[in-house]
Scaffold this motif. Structure first.
Motif, PDB file in Angstrom:
ATOM      1  N   HIS A 108      62.353  17.056 -72.164  1.00 41.84           N
ATOM      2  CA  HIS A 108      61.583  17.255 -70.935  1.00 41.84           C
ATOM      3  C   HIS A 108      60.248  17.940 -71.202  1.00 41.84           C
ATOM      4  O   HIS A 108      59.533  18.289 -70.275  1.00 41.84           O
ATOM      5  CB  HIS A 108      62.384  18.036 -69.882  1.00 41.84           C
ATOM      6  CG  HIS A 108      63.564  17.289 -69.358  1.00 41.84           C
ATOM      7  ND1 HIS A 108      63.745  17.026 -68.031  1.00 41.84           N
ATOM      8  CD2 HIS A 108      64.621  16.734 -69.997  1.00 41.84           C
ATOM      9  CE1 HIS A 108      64.873  16.353 -67.862  1.00 41.84           C
ATOM     10  NE2 HIS A 108      65.414  16.160 -69.050  1.00 41.84           N
ATOM     11  N   LYS A 109      59.896  18.130 -72.455  1.00 43.21           N
ATOM     12  CA  LYS A 109      58.649  18.792 -72.836  1.00 43.21           C
ATOM     13  C   LYS A 109      57.703  17.754 -73.442  1.00 43.21           C
ATOM     14  O   LYS A 109      58.015  17.160 -74.480  1.00 43.21           O
ATOM     15  CB  LYS A 109      58.917  19.904 -73.843  1.00 43.21           C
ATOM     16  CG  LYS A 109      57.684  20.673 -74.228  1.00 43.21           C
ATOM     17  CD  LYS A 109      58.002  21.784 -75.209  1.00 43.21           C
ATOM     18  CE  LYS A 109      56.720  22.484 -75.609  1.00 43.21           C
ATOM     19  NZ  LYS A 109      56.910  23.385 -76.738  1.00 43.21           N
ATOM     20  N   ALA A 110      56.574  17.544 -72.792  1.00 45.30           N
ATOM     21  CA  ALA A 110      55.596  16.575 -73.282  1.00 45.30           C
ATOM     22  C   ALA A 110      54.962  17.078 -74.578  1.00 45.30           C
ATOM     23  O   ALA A 110      54.570  18.242 -74.670  1.00 45.30           O
ATOM     24  CB  ALA A 110      54.524  16.345 -72.217  1.00 45.30           C
ATOM     25  N   GLU A 111      54.893  16.181 -75.557  1.00 48.69           N
ATOM     26  CA  GLU A 111      54.303  16.537 -76.844  1.00 48.69           C
ATOM     27  C   GLU A 111      53.699  15.309 -77.501  1.00 48.69           C
ATOM     28  O   GLU A 111      54.240  14.217 -77.397  1.00 48.69           O
ATOM     29  CB  GLU A 111      55.359  17.099 -77.805  1.00 48.69           C
ATOM     30  CG  GLU A 111      55.938  18.433 -77.413  1.00 48.69           C
ATOM     31  CD  GLU A 111      56.899  18.953 -78.474  1.00 48.69           C
ATOM     32  OE1 GLU A 111      56.409  19.623 -79.409  1.00 48.69           O
ATOM     33  OE2 GLU A 111      58.098  18.671 -78.363  1.00 48.69           O
ATOM     34  N   ILE A 112      52.604  15.527 -78.200  1.00 48.27           N
ATOM     35  CA  ILE A 112      51.998  14.503 -79.048  1.00 48.27           C
ATOM     36  C   ILE A 112      51.789  15.151 -80.407  1.00 48.27           C
ATOM     37  O   ILE A 112      51.239  16.257 -80.491  1.00 48.27           O
ATOM     38  CB  ILE A 112      50.647  14.008 -78.479  1.00 48.27           C
ATOM     39  CG1 ILE A 112      50.856  13.307 -77.132  1.00 48.27           C
ATOM     40  CG2 ILE A 112      49.959  13.083 -79.475  1.00 48.27           C
ATOM     41  CD1 ILE A 112      49.570  12.954 -76.413  1.00 48.27           C
ATOM     42  N   GLY A 113      52.254  14.480 -81.456  1.00 47.70           N
ATOM     43  CA  GLY A 113      52.090  15.021 -82.804  1.00 47.70           C
ATOM     44  C   GLY A 113      52.019  13.906 -83.819  1.00 47.70           C
ATOM     45  O   GLY A 113      52.134  12.724 -83.483  1.00 47.70           O
ATOM     46  N   TYR A 120      53.881  10.663 -82.948  1.00 53.22           N
ATOM     47  CA  TYR A 120      55.088  10.980 -82.180  1.00 53.22           C
ATOM     48  C   TYR A 120      54.665  11.328 -80.765  1.00 53.22           C
ATOM     49  O   TYR A 120      53.825  12.213 -80.574  1.00 53.22           O
ATOM     50  CB  TYR A 120      55.847  12.155 -82.805  1.00 53.22           C
ATOM     51  CG  TYR A 120      56.523  11.810 -84.109  1.00 53.22           C
ATOM     52  CD1 TYR A 120      57.890  11.568 -84.152  1.00 53.22           C
ATOM     53  CD2 TYR A 120      55.799  11.711 -85.304  1.00 53.22           C
ATOM     54  CE1 TYR A 120      58.526  11.238 -85.343  1.00 53.22           C
ATOM     55  CE2 TYR A 120      56.425  11.380 -86.492  1.00 53.22           C
ATOM     56  CZ  TYR A 120      57.782  11.144 -86.506  1.00 53.22           C
ATOM     57  OH  TYR A 120      58.408  10.808 -87.674  1.00 53.22           O
ATOM     58  N   VAL A 121      55.247  10.615 -79.783  1.00 58.08           N
ATOM     59  CA  VAL A 121      54.898  10.847 -78.383  1.00 58.08           C
ATOM     60  C   VAL A 121      56.163  11.090 -77.570  1.00 58.08           C
ATOM     61  O   VAL A 121      57.072  10.267 -77.564  1.00 58.08           O
ATOM     62  CB  VAL A 121      54.130   9.643 -77.779  1.00 58.08           C
ATOM     63  CG1 VAL A 121      53.802   9.899 -76.316  1.00 58.08           C
ATOM     64  CG2 VAL A 121      52.865   9.351 -78.573  1.00 58.08           C
ATOM     65  N   ASN A 122      56.208  12.237 -76.907  1.00 57.44           N
ATOM     66  CA  ASN A 122      57.242  12.530 -75.918  1.00 57.44           C
ATOM     67  C   ASN A 122      56.492  12.716 -74.603  1.00 57.44           C
ATOM     68  O   ASN A 122      55.690  13.644 -74.483  1.00 57.44           O
ATOM     69  CB  ASN A 122      58.020  13.796 -76.293  1.00 57.44           C
ATOM     70  CG  ASN A 122      59.147  14.107 -75.326  1.00 57.44           C
ATOM     71  OD1 ASN A 122      59.056  13.833 -74.133  1.00 57.44           O
ATOM     72  ND2 ASN A 122      60.197  14.715 -75.829  1.00 57.44           N
ATOM     73  N   PRO A 123      56.733  11.834 -73.617  1.00 52.48           N
ATOM     74  CA  PRO A 123      55.963  11.914 -72.369  1.00 52.48           C
ATOM     75  C   PRO A 123      56.402  13.045 -71.446  1.00 52.48           C
ATOM     76  O   PRO A 123      55.799  13.257 -70.404  1.00 52.48           O
ATOM     77  CB  PRO A 123      56.239  10.556 -71.722  1.00 52.48           C
ATOM     78  CG  PRO A 123      57.624  10.220 -72.183  1.00 52.48           C
ATOM     79  CD  PRO A 123      57.694  10.734 -73.601  1.00 52.48           C
ATOM     80  N   GLY A 124      57.461  13.765 -71.817  1.00 50.97           N
ATOM     81  CA  GLY A 124      58.017  14.771 -70.919  1.00 50.97           C
ATOM     82  C   GLY A 124      58.923  14.097 -69.901  1.00 50.97           C
ATOM     83  O   GLY A 124      59.335  12.962 -70.067  1.00 50.97           O
TER      84      GLY A 124
END
Length: 157
Positions: A108-113, A120-124
């Motif tokens: 649930h935590k948006a992150e781009i790395g 790596y993309v987590n849209p949250g």
């Protein structure tokens, strides 16, 4: 397409597809859902916006959402994406597999790395607010060899 391919990335809807998320996904060429869909009607609504690739998450245990694959690889505009709900469940070496972008959710935590040249993309989370984290999605633009991701936080009550 004007040389730009637009990808909408959403995760953790948990049965709630907010109108703000639908609006934020308008105009994309493809949508990736990284799991915890919660309701198959969400997938149908997303398919009305653009072609869809979706995987299941840990809450997708019954009905048609349970039939979604655990992971999925999809090539969009010459870029190989790999979807996995939790980054901790990553079952391949993305670099060795030629993956350019790993898409995950779950936290649930948006992150781009980036690691080893893999994005790596987590849209949250786009569904119910959890843990006082922002409600968000991601959009990604493919412009030739450039991949440009961004997180969009939505103003919701």
């Amino acid at each position: 397409m004007n040389g730009v391919f637009k990808v909408g990335i959403i995760s953790d809807t948990h049965g709630l597809l907010r109108p703000e998320a639908v609006e934020a996904l308008a105009g994309v060429d493809h949508i990736l859902h990284a799991g915890d869909v919660g309701n198959p009607e969400i997938l149908e609504r997303l398919r009305e916006i653009a072609p869809l690739t979706a995987i299941r998450g840990n809450v997708d245990t019954i009905g048609s959402c349970a039939a979604l694959p655990e992971t999925e690889a999809v090539e969009l505009a010459g870029v190989l994406f790999y979807l996995v709900h939790s980054i901790g469940w990553l079952d391949i070496n993305p670099f060795d597999a030629g993956v350019a972008v790993v898409v995950s959710g779950h936290s649930h935590k948006a992150e781009i790395g980036s690691k080893q040249g893999v994005l790596y993309v987590n849209p949250g989370s786009a569904g119910p607010r959890r843990f006082k984290l922002p409600v968000s999605i991601a959009r990604l633009e493919i412009r030739g060899v450039s991949i440009i991701p961004r997180i969009l936080e939505m103003e919701v009550a």
